[in-house]
Design a protein around this motif. Structure first.
Motif, short mmCIF file in Angstrom:
data_model
loop_
_atom_site.label_atom_id
_atom_site.label_comp_id
_atom_site.label_asym_id
_atom_site.label_seq_id
_atom_site.Cartn_x
_atom_site.Cartn_y
_atom_site.Cartn_z
N VAL A 230 -4.47 -0.96 6.80
CA VAL A 230 -5.04 -0.36 5.47
C VAL A 230 -4.38 0.93 5.36
CG1 VAL A 230 -6.78 0.38 3.93
CG2 VAL A 230 -7.42 -1.75 5.26
N ILE A 231 -3.53 1.01 4.53
CA ILE A 231 -2.67 2.51 4.33
C ILE A 231 -2.86 3.04 2.95
CG2 ILE A 231 -0.32 3.07 4.40
CD1 ILE A 231 0.45 1.17 6.28
N ASN A 232 -3.40 4.15 2.77
CA ASN A 232 -3.75 4.85 1.69
C ASN A 232 -2.64 6.18 1.71
OD1 ASN A 232 -5.29 3.07 0.04
ND2 ASN A 232 -6.72 3.75 1.82
N LYS A 233 -1.92 6.44 0.64
CA LYS A 233 -1.28 7.80 0.47
C LYS A 233 -2.27 8.62 0.18
CE LYS A 233 3.57 6.68 0.43
NZ LYS A 233 4.84 6.84 -0.29
N MET A 234 -2.06 9.93 0.58
CA MET A 234 -3.08 11.06 0.03
C MET A 234 -2.08 12.38 -0.31
SD MET A 234 -6.37 10.59 2.41
CE MET A 234 -7.53 11.82 1.28
N PRO B 199 4.02 21.54 4.52
CA PRO B 199 4.79 21.71 3.15
C PRO B 199 4.16 21.32 1.92
CG PRO B 199 6.05 20.86 5.16
CD PRO B 199 4.84 20.80 5.50
N HIS B 200 4.52 21.83 0.94
CA HIS B 200 3.65 21.28 -0.30
C HIS B 200 3.91 19.75 -0.64
CE1 HIS B 200 7.39 22.28 -2.20
NE2 HIS B 200 7.24 21.43 -3.12
N ASP B 201 5.31 19.46 -0.16
CA ASP B 201 5.61 18.08 -0.55
C ASP B 201 5.42 16.82 0.57
OD1 ASP B 201 7.34 19.12 1.01
OD2 ASP B 201 9.33 18.53 -0.21
N ALA B 202 4.45 17.44 1.57
CA ALA B 202 4.32 16.50 2.71
C ALA B 202 3.85 15.32 2.23
CB ALA B 202 3.43 17.33 3.63
N VAL B 203 4.25 14.22 2.89
CA VAL B 203 3.82 12.93 2.29
C VAL B 203 2.81 12.35 3.52
CG1 VAL B 203 4.12 10.44 2.31
CG2 VAL B 203 6.00 12.08 1.47
N LEU B 204 1.47 12.53 3.31
CA LEU B 204 0.23 12.18 4.12
C LEU B 204 -0.24 10.66 3.90
CD1 LEU B 204 -1.47 15.57 3.86
CD2 LEU B 204 -0.01 14.83 5.42
N LYS B 205 -0.79 10.18 4.64
CA LYS B 205 -1.29 8.66 4.48
C LYS B 205 -2.29 8.35 5.70
CE LYS B 205 2.66 6.63 4.45
NZ LYS B 205 3.67 5.58 4.63
N THR B 206 -3.33 7.53 5.17
CA THR B 206 -4.43 7.21 6.23
C THR B 206 -3.79 6.01 6.61
OG1 THR B 206 -5.76 6.56 4.42
CG2 THR B 206 -6.29 8.58 5.61
N LEU C 82 0.85 11.36 13.84
CA LEU C 82 -0.47 11.22 13.81
C LEU C 82 -1.06 12.79 13.86
CD1 LEU C 82 -3.39 9.98 13.75
CD2 LEU C 82 -3.32 9.66 16.11
N ILE C 83 -1.70 13.19 12.79
CA ILE C 83 -1.93 14.61 12.69
C ILE C 83 -3.57 15.07 12.76
CG2 ILE C 83 0.15 15.61 11.79
CD1 ILE C 83 -1.50 15.65 9.18
N LEU D 235 -5.16 10.18 9.95
CA LEU D 235 -4.33 10.62 9.05
C LEU D 235 -2.93 11.18 9.83
CD1 LEU D 235 -4.18 11.92 6.06
CD2 LEU D 235 -4.64 14.32 7.46
N TYR D 236 -1.68 10.61 8.89
CA TYR D 236 -0.53 10.53 9.51
C TYR D 236 0.44 11.58 8.47
CZ TYR D 236 -1.50 6.79 12.82
OH TYR D 236 -2.13 6.04 13.94
N ILE D 237 1.53 12.01 8.87
CA ILE D 237 2.46 12.58 7.92
C ILE D 237 3.79 11.93 8.34
CG2 ILE D 237 2.86 14.42 9.92
CD1 ILE D 237 3.55 16.04 7.39
N GLU D 238 4.58 11.56 7.17
CA GLU D 238 5.72 11.17 7.19
C GLU D 238 6.85 12.18 7.87
OE1 GLU D 238 7.09 9.11 3.77
OE2 GLU D 238 5.88 7.44 3.83
N ARG D 239 7.56 12.03 8.52
CA ARG D 239 8.63 12.81 9.51
C ARG D 239 9.98 12.29 9.08
NH1 ARG D 239 5.99 17.55 10.10
NH2 ARG D 239 4.31 17.14 11.85
#
Length: 303
Positions: free
Chosen positions: A172-176, A218-225, A292-293, A299-303
Motif C-alpha cells: 500500500v503506497i500513499n504519497k504525503m 527540501p520543500h518539494d521532497a516527494v514523501l510516501k508511505t 527509508l527515513i 516513510l520513504y523519500i524519493e531520491r
C-alpha cells in the motif's frame, strides 16, 4: 465531537439492524451453494511474523453459511477469542450463491446496499477526525469496535459464470506532503500517548528528532508511505456475456445471486494453500528509487 458521537452510534445501530435482517434472510434460503475457506488465526504476538505458507480449510453448505453470518455480525472485540490478535484482520474468503427470483434479488440488493452505505458513513465519521483522536473517540462511542470488520463493504454480484480464487502480494503506497507528515508527528507529540514499551520521555525525544528531520527536507521532497501488506486472498470473477474478468479482494465472502441462471450455471472454485515460492509477480511497474527515513512509519523519500 458530541454530534459525531451520536451520529456514529445511530449509524451503527442501523447497521446492526440491517445485518440482522440480512442474516435472517440468508437463513431462510433453501436454494444456495456456499464455499468458504477458513485460514489459520493469527495469535497475539505473531502479527509481524513472516508468512511463508497458509493452509486452507474448505467449508461448504450450511456450515459455510453459518460462518458467513458469524463473520458479518462480528463487529466487537469481545465476540472473538481473546487469544487472537486484535491488530490483524479477520479473513474468510469464499462465496455464497443464492438462486432467487427477481423480487428476491431486489430484496437482497436493497439490504446489502443499505449495509454498505452505513459502513461507508461510519468510516467517514471516524476518519474525518485527526488520527490522534480516533482511538479515544471510538472507545468512548463504541468500546471494543472492530473497525476493519465494520468498514468492510459486502460485494454483491449476479448471474456471473465462474469464481476462481488465488493469492496476491502487494504494497500500500500513499504519497504525503511535508506538511501532512509534520501534522501527523505533531499530533502524536501533543497527544502524549506512545507505545507501551517505550518510556514517555524517550518517545517525546524520538518524535522531536523525527519532526526536525522532516523540517530539514527540501520543500518539494516527494514523501510516501510504502507499507507491505501480508498476502491477500483474491477472487477472479468471469462474466461470459460481458467477456469480462474482474478481480476482487476477498477477505470476506462474495454474495452472488442466480436470478436468470440456475445454481449449477455458476461455478465456485477452490482456494489453494498458499506457498510463498509459488506466487508469481506479474506486470510489476517500474518505480523510482526511494530511501527509508522513518522506519516505524514506513516513510520513504524519493531520491
Amino acid at each position: 465531537m458530541n454530534n459525531n458521537k451520536q451520529n456514529l452510534i445511530d449509524c451503527f445501530n442501523h447497521l446492526e439492524a440491517y445485518i440482522n435482517e440480512l442474516s435472517h434472510l440468508l437463513l431462510a434460503q433453501s436454494m444456495f451453494t456456499a464455499n468458504v475457506f477458513r485460514l489459520p488465526e493469527i495469535l497475539k504476538g505473531d502479527e509481524t511474523s513472516e508468512i511463508s505458507s497458509i493452509l486452507v480449510e474448505k467449508v461448504t453448505g450450511k456450515k459455510a453459511l453459518n460462518d458467513i453470518i458469524q463473520l458479518i455480525n462480528l463487529l466487537f472485540i469481545h465476540k472473538k477469542s481473546g487469544l487472537v490478535s486484535n491488530k490483524s484482520a479477520i479473513r474468510l474468503p469464499g462465496a455464497i450463491c443464492v438462486e432467487t427470483s427477481p423480487a428476491g434479488y431486489l430484496q437482497f440488493d436493497k439490504l446489502i446496499t443499505q449495509i454498505n452505505l452505513l459502513k461507508i458513513e461510519i468510516k467517514k465519521i471516524v476518519t474525518q477526525l485527526d488520527e490522534s483522536q480516533r482511538f479515544d473517540f471510538i472507545r468512548e462511542s463504541l468500546h471494543g469496535l472492530l473497525t476493519l470488520n465494520t468498514y468492510r463493504t459486502l460485494t454483491l454480484l449476479s448471474d456471473i459464470d465462474t469464481i476462481r480464487f488465488g493469492w496476491a502480494n502487494k504494497k500500500v503506497i500513499n504519497k504525503m506532503t511535508k506538511e501532512e507528515v509534520l501534522n501527523r508527528l505533531q499530533d502524536s507529540f501533543e497527544s502524549g500517548r506512545g507505545p507501551s514499551d517505550i518510556p514517555k520521555e524517550q518517545w517525546q525525544i524520538q518524535l522531536m528528532n523525527e519532526i526536525a528531520l522532516i523540517h530539514s527536507l527540501p520543500h518539494d521532497a516527494v514523501l510516501k508511505t510504502q507499507r507491505p501488506v501480508k498476502v491477500q486472498p483474491i477472487a477472479r470473477v468471469w462474466d461470459k456475456e460481458q467477456q469480462k474478468q474482474t478481480q476482487f479482494a476477498c477477505a470476506t465472502p462474495l454474495f452472488v445471486f442466480a436470478v436468470d441462471k440456475e445454481l449449477t450455471d455458476i461455478v465456485i472454485g477452490d482456494l489453494p494453500d498458499y506457498h510463498m515460492d509459488n506466487i508469481a509477480i506479474r506486470n510489476r511497474p517500474k518505480s523510482k528509487p526511494v530511501e527509508l527515513i522513518i522506519p516505524r512509519l514506513n516513510l520513504y523519500i524519493e531520491r
